[in-house]
Scaffold this motif. Structure first.
Motif, short mmCIF file in Angstrom:
data_model
loop_
_atom_site.label_atom_id
_atom_site.label_comp_id
_atom_site.label_asym_id
_atom_site.label_seq_id
_atom_site.Cartn_x
_atom_site.Cartn_y
_atom_site.Cartn_z
N LYS A 185 42.73 46.16 24.59
CA LYS A 185 43.28 44.81 24.53
C LYS A 185 44.02 44.43 25.81
N ARG A 186 44.45 45.43 26.61
CA ARG A 186 45.23 45.16 27.82
C ARG A 186 44.49 45.66 29.05
N PHE A 187 44.46 44.80 30.07
CA PHE A 187 43.74 45.11 31.29
C PHE A 187 44.61 44.73 32.50
N THR A 188 44.58 45.57 33.52
CA THR A 188 45.24 45.28 34.79
C THR A 188 44.24 45.54 35.90
N GLY A 189 44.18 44.62 36.85
CA GLY A 189 43.26 44.78 37.96
C GLY A 189 43.34 43.59 38.88
N LYS A 190 42.34 43.46 39.74
CA LYS A 190 42.27 42.34 40.69
C LYS A 190 41.40 41.24 40.10
N LEU A 191 41.93 40.02 40.14
CA LEU A 191 41.16 38.88 39.65
C LEU A 191 39.88 38.73 40.47
N ALA A 192 38.78 38.45 39.78
CA ALA A 192 37.51 38.23 40.44
C ALA A 192 36.94 36.87 40.06
N GLY A 193 37.83 35.93 39.65
CA GLY A 193 37.40 34.58 39.32
C GLY A 193 37.13 34.37 37.85
N ALA A 194 36.71 33.15 37.54
CA ALA A 194 36.46 32.78 36.15
C ALA A 194 35.61 31.52 36.10
N ASP A 195 35.04 31.30 34.94
CA ASP A 195 34.43 30.01 34.63
C ASP A 195 35.05 29.59 33.29
#
Length: 174
Positions: free
Chosen positions: A121-131
């Motif tokens: 349920k929980r994630f940490t990382g680098k954003l890679a965009g979205a739609d």
């Protein structure tokens, strides 16, 4: 849904619907509506300037006066309530498609309502965009996960030196 508008449901959605147009007409964008507490709830409004300039104390006051008047007329909460207006801050919540895209490459934490990839349920990382449907995050191990936007409980940037440097640099205008 516009990439500039967050999605809210319930009472927060009703408040967002009431304030969105007047806010945008004055040159602001809604980042988030949050209602906290029950007996005398606090309606927290986070906003940005549509022109990308920093959100100042004067902006907070202007938006507060505007929305106070609008919400007094529409009266979406039957009991007494308090209005709180603020900027989204450096470690801002990610609520709009444009937030995920503007801050691609920066660290973020995303929490889902339901287990997602890897039954987490929980994630940490680098954003890679979205739609409109999916947010992408590159995890520490290099794996890219696609998270359904409709399942995101909350998402926010992680305060890092790189983020501080990015948000405090002067904006270049053409």
């Amino acid at each position: 849904m516009s990439e500039n508008r967050p999605t809210h449901t319930g009472l927060e959605g009703r408040i967002a619907d009431i304030i969105m147009d007047p806010l945008e007409a004055q040159g602001y964008e809604l980042v988030r509506v949050q209602v906290m507490g029950t007996e005398t709830p606090t309606v927290q409004i986070m906003a940005d300037r549509a022109d990308g300039a920093g959100f100042t104390l004067d902006d907070c006051e202007k938006v507060s006066r505007l929305l106070s008047a609008v919400l007094d007329v529409e009266d979406p909460i039957e009991s007494a309530w308090t209005l709180e207006v603020s900027s989204a801050g450096i470690d801002r919540p990610l609520t709009r498609t444009k937030d995920f895209n503007n801050y691609a490459g920066f660290d973020a934490r995303i929490e889902l309502n339901f287990p997602g990839p890897g039954n987490r349920k929980r994630f940490t990382g680098k954003l890679a965009g979205a739609d409109a449907e999916t947010a992408r995050l590159v995890l520490e191990n290099g794996e890219t996960v696609e998270l359904p936007r409709s399942d995101i409980r909350k998402a926010k940037l992680v305060l890092t030196d790189a983020l501080i440097a990015f948000t405090t640099q002067p904006k270049v205008t053409n």
